[in-house]
Structures are given as structure tokens and as C-alpha cells.
Scaffold this active site. Structure first.
Site, PDB file in Angstrom:
ATOM      1  N   GLY A 174       0.812  -1.219   0.000  1.00 37.65           N
ATOM      2  CA  GLY A 174       0.000   0.000   0.000  1.00 37.65           C
ATOM      3  C   GLY A 174       0.842   1.265   0.000  1.00 37.65           C
ATOM      4  N   CYS A 175       1.901   1.254   0.769  1.00 39.10           N
ATOM      5  CA  CYS A 175       2.776   2.425   0.860  1.00 39.10           C
ATOM      6  C   CYS A 175       3.499   2.674  -0.454  1.00 39.10           C
ATOM      7  CB  CYS A 175       3.762   2.254   2.013  1.00 39.10           C
ATOM      8  SG  CYS A 175       2.936   2.070   3.612  1.00 39.10           S
ATOM      9  N   THR A 176       3.905   1.612  -1.118  1.00 35.87           N
ATOM     10  CA  THR A 176       4.566   1.740  -2.414  1.00 35.87           C
ATOM     11  C   THR A 176       3.583   2.287  -3.451  1.00 35.87           C
ATOM     12  OG1 THR A 176       6.097  -0.043  -1.883  1.00 35.87           O
ATOM     13  CG2 THR A 176       5.810   0.482  -4.219  1.00 35.87           C
ATOM     14  N   ALA A 182       3.100   6.038  -2.804  1.00 37.01           N
ATOM     15  CA  ALA A 182       4.261   6.846  -3.180  1.00 37.01           C
ATOM     16  C   ALA A 182       4.399   6.948  -4.700  1.00 37.01           C
ATOM     17  CB  ALA A 182       5.528   6.253  -2.566  1.00 37.01           C
TER      18      ALA A 182
END
Length: 165
Positions: A56-58, A61
Site C-alpha cells: 500500500g505504501c509503495t 508513493a
């Protein structure tokens, strides 16, 4: 996006470590976010995410990187914040060719200021962790939008729609 409900109404004045890549070299700036906004005369989108190189963070970003010009056209810079180290941020930026700077908040000072460390329920287990959140500041450093517990997928696009005139 909801109007701010938190007591935080302005950018903090303490220094943070911002990691970014410029021409293949990593630059580490220790500057307060308040000073950063004053220097750029632009608004700031500060988004908090749990951990570098997680799905999710990737996604989030990469989506912000893909939309960086659209946010710039609206008068905003974007900075991601997690508790990861400067070294992990460098690897994350390089691996995914991220064009957005990241703040290393290992001491959780910024996370505590924005009250994004909360009790979470993950897979039936209660833990303390960083809650994915975003805060939008105008060019005077005043909070105009805040959202907590947000979904990473397509968040950049949803935020662009919210901020568009």
C-alpha cells in the site's frame, strides 16, 4: 476531505530530516516544515504512511510521484513521512524512482505532533502503529484539510479532485 478536526493548525517549527534524490545523489535536509513552506511560498501536502516498500505504501508513493506535476500546478509540494530510517528511504526512493521527498521520523516527533500513532487492529490483533493520514497546508502553513485512516489506492487522484478549483 474533511476540514481539520485536530488541534494542529499550523506546521511545526522543529527540524525534520528530508531525504530526496537529485541527479543520482541523495540529499538530506534538516529544516522545519514551517521554514520550508516560507521558502517555497507553496502549499504542502504531508502524508504519513506506515512503512517503506510495503504494498500500500509503495502504491501511494508511486501515485504521488505520477501526479507530482498536477500537484505542482495547483501550488503544492508533497512530502511522505514514515518512521523508516534515512537509509531505508534512500533505498525506497531508488527502487521505485520516487520523485517526492520523504521524511525520516525515527524518533516519532512529527508523528506525535500530528497524532498519527494510534492503536490499530490488524488481522484480529491489536497493535500500536502509524495510521495512514494526510494533511494539506496552504502557502501560509495553515492546515486546510486533514484525513486519517485513508486508503492508499488512488488517494493521490482523490486528493487532486478535492484540491482542484
Amino acid at each position: 476531505m474533511a476540514k481539520p478536526t485536530t488541534e494542529v493548525l499550523a506546521l511545526p517549527d522543529f527540524p525534520v530530516t528530508i531525504v530526496r534524490e537529485l541527479d543520482g545523489n541523495f540529499i538530506h535536509d534538516d529544516i522545519s516544515l514551517k521554514e520550508l513552506v516560507q521558502n517555497t511560498n507553496k502549499g504542502l501536502i504531508l502524508y504519513f504512511y506506515p512503512k517503506d516498500n510495503t504494498p500500500g505504501c509503495t502504491t501511494q508513493a508511486i501515485d504521488f510521484t505520477a501526479s507530482i506535476n498536477a500537484f505542482d500546478d495547483l501550488g503544492y509540494d508533497i512530502i511522505g513521512v514514515s518512521r523508516d530510517s534515512v537509509e531505508l528511504h534512500e533505498k525506497f526512493i531508488a527502487k521505485h524512482d520516487l520523485q517526492i521527498p520523504l521524511i525520516s521520523d525515527g524518533d516519532e516527533k512529527l508523528c506525535q505532533y500530528f497524532e498519527v500513532i494510534k492503536e490499530k487492529n490488524m488481522y484480529g490483533k491489536t497493535t500500536i502503529g502509524l495510521v495512514r493520514s494526510a494533511f494539506v497546508f496552504d502557502k501560509n502553513g495553515v492546515l486546510t484539510h486533514a484525513q486519517r485512516n485513508l486508503r492508499a489506492k488512488d488517494y493521490a487522484e482523490r486528493l487532486l479532485t478535492t484540491l482542484a478549483p
